[in-house]
Design an enzyme around this catalytic site. Structure first.
Site, PDB file in Angstrom:
ATOM      1  N   GLY A  91      -2.680   9.041   1.767  1.00 56.34           N
ATOM      2  CA  GLY A  91      -3.633   8.609   0.731  1.00 56.34           C
ATOM      3  C   GLY A  91      -4.764   7.809   1.360  1.00 56.34           C
ATOM      4  N   GLY A 130      -8.502   7.433  -0.276  1.00 54.57           N
ATOM      5  CA  GLY A 130      -8.696   6.712  -1.538  1.00 54.57           C
ATOM      6  C   GLY A 130      -9.363   5.359  -1.330  1.00 54.57           C
ATOM      7  CG  ASP A 142      -6.074  11.637   0.553  1.00 50.63           C
ATOM      8  OD1 ASP A 142      -5.806  12.412  -0.389  1.00 50.63           O
ATOM      9  OD2 ASP A 142      -6.349  10.445   0.375  1.00 50.63           O
ATOM     10  CB  ILE A 143      -4.470  16.321  -1.251  1.00 42.57           C
ATOM     11  CG1 ILE A 143      -4.949  15.250  -2.231  1.00 42.57           C
ATOM     12  CG2 ILE A 143      -2.964  16.472  -1.284  1.00 42.57           C
ATOM     13  CD1 ILE A 143      -4.712  15.640  -3.682  1.00 42.57           C
ATOM     14  CE1 TYR A 146      -0.312   2.907 -10.377  1.00 38.13           C
ATOM     15  CE2 TYR A 146      -1.081   1.149 -11.814  1.00 38.13           C
ATOM     16  CZ  TYR A 146      -0.917   1.673 -10.552  1.00 38.13           C
ATOM     17  OH  TYR A 146      -1.372   0.975  -9.468  1.00 38.13           O
ATOM     18  CE  LYS A 151       2.105   2.164  -7.837  1.00 40.85           C
ATOM     19  NZ  LYS A 151       2.240   2.543  -6.425  1.00 40.85           N
ATOM     20  CB  ILE A 187      -8.434  -3.394  -5.269  1.00 43.65           C
ATOM     21  CG1 ILE A 187      -6.925  -3.710  -5.228  1.00 43.65           C
ATOM     22  CG2 ILE A 187      -9.087  -3.638  -3.909  1.00 43.65           C
ATOM     23  CD1 ILE A 187      -6.557  -5.134  -4.893  1.00 43.65           C
TER      24      ILE A 187
END
Ligand code: AKB
Length: 317
Positions: free
Chosen positions: A9, A12, A35-36, A143, A147, A173
């Site tokens: 990832g 991102g 990453d993809i 989400y 988590k 963030i």
């Protein structure tokens, strides 16, 4: 043993800057970005990159062997707002990617794992101000549920299989190098872009929606600090509360007006309002401060200066 790091990832919002910082510290060939999809130019030119789908165990295993990976930072996830649109996809990605990495560590193929949790683990019944490390957790988003479940699995893998997994509950963030992807706190990034581009911003949260936030430099610093701490210093193996600052859309707007006097904000709350309303307003992160010496550096005033300066340079390029 030589450290060899894999970031899953890496293209991102947080992955980009984490990769750049870890390359600065460890050397570019010691940090493999994956990453993809490709990342921005700065990321792609800064060192090795591999395509990895975080749900593809065989592919991750292959890259772990290829580069003799020791540490994995799993930054791929579907965030709160997008997760509500695609609940099953969010669950699949957020849980399967975590199991892939935890199982590599359980098998002894890697030494250390970083996995980010979030303030989304808290819910409407959690105390909102100065939210403690241990408290009521009844998340109401997919989400948040993923988590919270992930936190339980991290602790379980540590207790049962001695997996050295470390985690922090990121607040919203704020950064400028790479765009955020589908979070509820993303308004606090968009507002700076729109202030520079249009002189105005239509907020999808109400003016008094106070949320815990952090500037990217502090988030990267915390991530590296917890990973560098000796194992015995990490007393919480689910995830640590982490705090920088808390503010509302109106407070960011007031700060922006100090630099762009004509800036105007309007409010048009959408489905993300109820997500924001379910989250804490401020976080007690004293455990992180005690256990591994965490300290934040950047407040709203400093962050606003940094965001406006860096984004105006970016827009001039
Ligand atoms: C989101 O808004 O979904 C994320 C988070 C707080 O984890 N930024």
């Amino acid at each position: 043993m030589q450290k060899s790091i894999l970031i899953i990832g890496a293209s991102g919002q947080i992955g980009t800057e984490l990769t750049l910082k870890l390359r600065e510290i460890n050397g570019k060939n010691a940090v493999i970005a994956s990453d993809i999809h490709e990342g921005n130019e700065e990321l792609m030119q800064s060192g090795p990159f591999e395509f990895i789908n975080a749900m593809d165990f065989e592919r991750i295993l292959n890259i772990v062997h290829k580069y003799r990976i020791t540490d994995i930072y799993l930054m791929a996830a579907m965030l709160s707002a997008t997760g509500e649109k695609f609940p099953e996809k969010a669950w699949d990605l957020n849980m399967n990617s975590l199991f892939n990495v935890l199982n590599l560590a359980k098998a002894g193929l890697i030494k250390k794992v970083f996995w980010p949790s979030s303030i989304a683990v808290f819910g409407p019944t959690t105390p909102k101000e100065n939210t403690p490390q241990n408290t009521i957790m009844e998340p109401s988003t997919v989400y948040g549920i993923s988590k919270q479940t992930g936190e339980r699995w991290c602790e379980y893998y540590f207790n049962k299989f001695n997996v050295d997994v470390r985690s922090i509950r990121y607040p919203g963030i704020i950064s400028w190098k790479a765009n955020p992807g589908g979070g509820t706190t993303d308004y606090a990034i968009e507002i700076y872009h729109k202030a520079l581009l249009n002189g105005a911003y239509n907020s999808f949260l109400t003016k008094d929606s106070k949320l815990p936030m952090m500037y990217i430099d502090d988030a990267i610093d915390a991530t590296i600090k917890i990973m560098d701490a000796p194992p015995e210093a990490i007393k919480i193996r689910s995830s640590y509360n982490l705090a920088g600052m808390s503010f509302t859309p109106e407070e960011v707007s007031t700060e922006i007006i100090k630099h762009i006097a004509t800036f105007k904000i309007s409010y048009n709350p959408d489905f993300r309002q109820s997500i924001a309303d379910s989250w804490p307003k401020s976080i007690d992160d004293s455990k992180a401060r005690e256990d591994w010496n965490w300290k934040h550096k950047i407040d709203l005033e400093k962050m606003t200066k940094l965001m406006l300066k860096n984004l105006s340079l970016k827009y001039q390029e």
